[in-house]
Design an enzyme around this catalytic site. Structure first.
Site, PDB file in Angstrom:
ATOM      1  N   SER A  59       3.167  -1.951  10.392  1.00 22.20           N
ATOM      2  CA  SER A  59       4.618  -2.007  10.638  1.00 22.20           C
ATOM      3  C   SER A  59       5.237  -3.370  10.318  1.00 22.20           C
ATOM      4  CB  SER A  59       4.944  -1.589  12.074  1.00 22.20           C
ATOM      5  OG  SER A  59       4.570  -0.229  12.267  1.00 22.20           O
TER       6      SER A  59
ATOM      7  N   HIS B 124      -9.456   1.530   4.699  1.00 21.31           N
ATOM      8  CA  HIS B 124      -8.184   1.711   5.400  1.00 21.31           C
ATOM      9  C   HIS B 124      -8.377   2.678   6.573  1.00 21.31           C
ATOM     10  CE1 HIS B 124      -4.080   2.817   6.319  1.00 21.31           C
ATOM     11  NE2 HIS B 124      -3.735   1.676   5.754  1.00 21.31           N
TER      12      HIS B 124
ATOM     13  N   GLY C 213       2.215   2.396  10.731  1.00 17.38           N
ATOM     14  CA  GLY C 213       3.156   3.493  10.580  1.00 17.38           C
ATOM     15  C   GLY C 213       3.822   3.911  11.882  1.00 17.38           C
TER      16      GLY C 213
ATOM     17  N   ASN D  70       0.870  -1.183   0.000  1.00 19.98           N
ATOM     18  CA  ASN D  70       0.000   0.000   0.000  1.00 19.98           C
ATOM     19  C   ASN D  70       0.904   1.229   0.000  1.00 19.98           C
ATOM     20  OD1 ASN D  70      -1.814   2.032   0.493  1.00 19.98           O
ATOM     21  ND2 ASN D  70      -2.308   1.407   2.583  1.00 19.98           N
ATOM     22  N   TRP D  71       1.018   1.855  -1.162  1.00 20.41           N
ATOM     23  CA  TRP D  71       1.974   2.963  -1.299  1.00 20.41           C
ATOM     24  C   TRP D  71       1.454   4.282  -0.742  1.00 20.41           C
ATOM     25  CZ3 TRP D  71       4.543   2.235  -6.820  1.00 20.41           C
ATOM     26  CH2 TRP D  71       5.256   1.024  -6.805  1.00 20.41           C
ATOM     27  N   LYS D  72       0.178   4.311  -0.411  1.00 20.54           N
ATOM     28  CA  LYS D  72      -0.432   5.526   0.162  1.00 20.54           C
ATOM     29  C   LYS D  72      -0.122   6.739  -0.726  1.00 20.54           C
ATOM     30  CE  LYS D  72      -0.035   3.301   4.606  1.00 20.54           C
ATOM     31  NZ  LYS D  72      -0.005   3.405   6.065  1.00 20.54           N
TER      32      LYS D  72
ATOM     33  N   GLU E 128      -5.659  -4.794  10.335  1.00 15.97           N
ATOM     34  CA  GLU E 128      -4.637  -3.771  10.551  1.00 15.97           C
ATOM     35  C   GLU E 128      -4.921  -3.039  11.864  1.00 15.97           C
ATOM     36  OE1 GLU E 128      -2.632  -2.655   6.625  1.00 15.97           O
ATOM     37  OE2 GLU E 128      -4.301  -1.303   6.894  1.00 15.97           O
TER      38      GLU E 128
ATOM     39  N   GLU F  20      -6.681   5.044   7.612  1.00 18.85           N
ATOM     40  CA  GLU F  20      -6.422   6.463   7.303  1.00 18.85           C
ATOM     41  C   GLU F  20      -7.632   7.081   6.598  1.00 18.85           C
ATOM     42  OE1 GLU F  20      -2.710   5.670   5.371  1.00 18.85           O
ATOM     43  OE2 GLU F  20      -1.853   5.176   7.313  1.00 18.85           O
TER      44      GLU F  20
ATOM     45  N   GLY G  21       2.816  -1.063   4.250  1.00 18.08           N
ATOM     46  CA  GLY G  21       2.895   0.348   3.890  1.00 18.08           C
ATOM     47  C   GLY G  21       4.331   0.771   3.673  1.00 18.08           C
ATOM     48  N   GLY G  22       4.921   1.378   4.704  1.00 18.17           N
ATOM     49  CA  GLY G  22       6.260   1.963   4.619  1.00 18.17           C
ATOM     50  C   GLY G  22       7.310   1.075   3.966  1.00 18.17           C
TER      51      GLY G  22
HETATM   52  P1  PGA Z   1       2.713   0.403   7.611  1.00 18.03           P
HETATM   53  O1  PGA Z   1       1.272   0.581   6.924  1.00 18.03           O
HETATM   54  O2  PGA Z   1       3.259  -0.923   7.079  1.00 18.03           O
HETATM   55  O3  PGA Z   1       3.511   1.563   7.170  1.00 18.03           O
HETATM   56  O4  PGA Z   1       2.486   0.325   9.071  1.00 18.03           O
HETATM   57  C1  PGA Z   1       0.413  -0.497   6.701  1.00 18.03           C
HETATM   58  C2  PGA Z   1      -0.867  -0.002   6.094  1.00 18.03           C
HETATM   59  O5  PGA Z   1      -1.298   1.102   6.444  1.00 18.03           O
HETATM   60  O6  PGA Z   1      -1.483  -0.683   5.245  1.00 18.03           O
END
Ligand code: PGA
Length: 260
Positions: free
Chosen positions: A214, A96, A174, A9-11, A168, A98, A235-236
C-alpha cells in the site's frame, strides 16, 4: 550512497493496449527523472518484449513477475530463466506473497528460483514479509529471519550482492493499510543486520531493501526518509501513471535531500 529503486509490480493488470499506452507515456516522463532514481516496471509475461522495445534506451528497466525453477522442457505454462534472459531482462520478482498464497510458493522454491536467475545474470527481487497473524503474535522477527535463511540458503558472498530484497508485510498488500515508517524501518534494519552477520558490512550497506504494501504518493516520502528503505515495490499505485510518476518525483526529491 545507495540509489533509490522504484519498482512497479503490475500483477495481473493491464492488457496489450494499456501496456503500450502506459509505456509510451512513461517514455515521455522518463526524460524528467533525475539521477539517483531507478524505475523498473513488471508487466505480465506477454507484454515484457513490447515494454522493453518501447522503453529501450530510457533507463527504465523491465522485470518479470516470476520464473520457473526448472530448466527448459515439457512444463506447460512455465517460463524459464533462459527465456527471460533472451529478452535481455535485468530483473525478476520472486516469492511474492500472492505466489506464496495462491501457488504454493515456499522459501525452498523461492531459493530454487533465485539460483536459476543468478545462473543467467538476472537480478532477483526477493519478496518476504509476515502475515497479520504473525505480526499480532509478535513473530515478525522470527518469520522474517527464517524467510531470509530459507530464501538465501547456499547463496555466497559473491552472489548475495546481485540480489534485491523487498520487505512486504502481507497485511499491508493491497489492503490500504501501510506499515508505519517506523514499523517498516525496524524490519529493514533487521534485514540489514542479518546481511551484515551472514555476509559482511559492505554487502549489507550496498544491498537494496525495498518496501512494499500500500505504498502510494501520500506515504512514500516518509517511507523513503527512513535510513534503511531504499525504494518501493509498488502494486496498485504503479498502474496509474499519475500516481507512479508522482512517487518517482518524490523519490528524486528524497535522493537530493539525502545527498546533502
Ligand atoms: P500494493 O502491492 O502496493 O498494491 O499493496 C504491493 C505488492 O504486492 O508488491
Amino acid at each position: 550512497m545507495r540509489d533509490i529503486i522504484m519498482a512497479g509490480n503490475w500483477k495481473m493488470n493491464l492488457d496489450a493496449s494499456a501496456v503500450e499506452k502506459f509505456c509510451n507515456e512513461l517514455l515521455e516522463f522518463s526524460h524528467s527523472v533525475e539521477e539517483g532514481v531507478k524505475m523498473i516496471i513488471a508487466p505480465a509475461y506477454p507484454f515484457l518484449a513490447m515494454g522493453k522495445l518501447i522503453l529501450s534506451g530510457t533507463g527504465v528497466e523491465l522485470a518479470a513477475q516470476d520464473v520457473s525453477f526448472r530448466s527448459d522442457g515439457a512444463f506447460t505454462g512455465e517460463v524459464s530463466n533462459t527465456m527471460l534472459a533472451s529478452l535481455d531482462l535485468k530483473y525478476c520478482i520472486i516469492g511474492h506473497s500472492e505466489r506464496r498464497q495462491y501457488h504454493s510458493e515456499t522459501d525452498r522454491t523461492v531459493n530454487a528460483r533465485l539460483k536459476k536467475l543468478l545462473e543467467v545474470g538476472i537480478t532477483p527481487i526477493v519478496c518476504l514479509g509476515e502475515t497479520l497473524e504473525e505480526r499480532e503474535g509478535n513473530r515478525t522477527q522470527e518469520v522474517v529471519l527464517s524467510q531470509l535463511k530459507g530464501c538465501f540458503d547456499g547463496i555466497g558472498l559473491h552472489d548475495i550482492g546481485k540480489c534485491i530484497i523487498a520487505y512486504e508485510p502481507v497485511w499491508a498488500i493491497g489492503t490500504g493499510r501501510t506499515a508505519t515508517p517506523t514499523q517498516a524501518q525496524e524490519v529493514h534494519a533487521l534485514i540489514r543486520k542479518w546481511l551484515e552477520d551472514q555476509y559482511d558490512n559492505q554487502t549489507s550497506q550496498e544491498l537494496h531493501i525495498l518496501y512494499g504494501g500500500s505504498a502510494k504518493p501520500e506515504n512514500i516520502r516518509e517511507l523513503l526518509m527512513q535510513p534503511d528503505i531504499d525504494g518501493g515495490l509498488i502494486g496498485g499505485a504503479s498502474i496509474v501513471l499519475a500516481q507512479y510518476s508522482k512517487m518517482i518525483q518524490t523519490a528524486c526529491e528524497v535522493y537530493q535531500e539525502r545527498k546533502k
